[in-house]
Design a protein around this motif. Structure first.
Motif, PDB file in Angstrom:
ATOM      1  N   ILE A   3     112.808 129.783  85.513  1.00  0.00           N
ATOM      2  CA  ILE A   3     113.450 128.842  86.637  1.00  0.00           C
ATOM      3  C   ILE A   3     114.646 128.433  86.705  1.00  0.00           C
ATOM      4  O   ILE A   3     115.327 127.884  87.483  1.00  0.00           O
ATOM      5  CB  ILE A   3     112.340 127.499  86.653  1.00  0.00           C
ATOM      6  CG1 ILE A   3     112.636 126.945  85.357  1.00  0.00           C
ATOM      7  CG2 ILE A   3     110.988 128.091  86.865  1.00  0.00           C
ATOM      8  CD1 ILE A   3     111.813 125.473  85.435  1.00  0.00           C
ATOM      9  N   GLY A   7     116.416 124.828  88.505  1.00  0.00           N
ATOM     10  CA  GLY A   7     115.011 124.668  88.769  1.00  0.00           C
ATOM     11  C   GLY A   7     114.568 123.618  87.690  1.00  0.00           C
ATOM     12  O   GLY A   7     113.599 122.701  88.142  1.00  0.00           O
ATOM     13  N   ILE A  32     106.148 126.545  89.505  1.00  0.00           N
ATOM     14  CA  ILE A  32     106.982 127.542  88.972  1.00  0.00           C
ATOM     15  C   ILE A  32     107.760 128.306  90.065  1.00  0.00           C
ATOM     16  O   ILE A  32     108.930 128.637  89.925  1.00  0.00           O
ATOM     17  CB  ILE A  32     106.637 128.315  87.742  1.00  0.00           C
ATOM     18  CG1 ILE A  32     106.150 127.360  86.615  1.00  0.00           C
ATOM     19  CG2 ILE A  32     107.438 129.440  87.255  1.00  0.00           C
ATOM     20  CD1 ILE A  32     106.889 126.467  86.053  1.00  0.00           C
ATOM     21  N   MET A  35     110.239 126.306  91.808  1.00  0.00           N
ATOM     22  CA  MET A  35     111.588 126.004  91.175  1.00  0.00           C
ATOM     23  C   MET A  35     112.333 127.010  90.925  1.00  0.00           C
ATOM     24  O   MET A  35     113.596 126.912  90.981  1.00  0.00           O
ATOM     25  CB  MET A  35     111.062 125.272  89.658  1.00  0.00           C
ATOM     26  CG  MET A  35     110.278 123.984  89.638  1.00  0.00           C
ATOM     27  SD  MET A  35     111.089 122.689  90.641  1.00  0.00           S
ATOM     28  CE  MET A  35     110.194 122.732  92.403  1.00  0.00           C
ATOM     29  N   ALA A  36     111.818 128.242  90.620  1.00  0.00           N
ATOM     30  CA  ALA A  36     112.694 129.591  90.675  1.00  0.00           C
ATOM     31  C   ALA A  36     113.220 129.981  91.760  1.00  0.00           C
ATOM     32  O   ALA A  36     114.628 130.238  92.000  1.00  0.00           O
ATOM     33  CB  ALA A  36     111.807 130.666  90.226  1.00  0.00           C
ATOM     34  N   ASN A  39     116.085 127.370  92.170  1.00  0.00           N
ATOM     35  CA  ASN A  39     117.121 127.641  91.512  1.00  0.00           C
ATOM     36  C   ASN A  39     118.244 128.951  92.215  1.00  0.00           C
ATOM     37  O   ASN A  39     119.143 128.799  92.150  1.00  0.00           O
ATOM     38  CB  ASN A  39     116.793 128.080  90.170  1.00  0.00           C
ATOM     39  CG  ASN A  39     117.798 128.408  89.116  1.00  0.00           C
ATOM     40  OD1 ASN A  39     118.536 127.620  88.554  1.00  0.00           O
ATOM     41  ND2 ASN A  39     118.054 129.936  88.800  1.00  0.00           N
TER      42      ASN A  39
END
Length: 93
Positions: A3, A7, A32, A35-36, A39
């Motif tokens: 992430i 992230g 997840i 958040m990836a 990012n």
């Protein structure tokens, strides 16, 4: 799935300050991946803003060859400004 820096920062923020959002993302299994994606978006913003600021401030490879210390100083200033902006506007928003 990695992430990344942005992230992880966003994850910590929502975990501490936006518990309902954190719970919803966690329970849906989207935490997840979101958040990836976040990012990646921040990294793209950072790249775009860096190139724009370099152009505006006339930070070029010629400057790098002519005065490395000035080039490093300018690049560090640009990095710091962009990181502060992303942190304030993207992470804590």
């Amino acid at each position: 799935m990695d992430i990344g820096k942005w992230g992880r920062m966003r994850l910590e923020y929502i975990k501490s300050n936006k518990k309902a959002l954190y719970s919803a993302l966690f329970l849906d299994g989207d935490l997840i991946p979101k958040m990836a994606e976040f990012n990646k978006s921040c990294e793209q913003m950072q790249e775009t803003m860096t190139s724009q600021m370099m152009e505006k401030r006339q930070i070029t490879e010629q400057l790098k060859k002519k005065d490395q210390m000035l080039w490093v100083q300018e690049m560090n200033n640009i990095r710091d400004i962009i990181e502060e902006y992303i942190t304030r506007e993207m992470i804590y928003n």
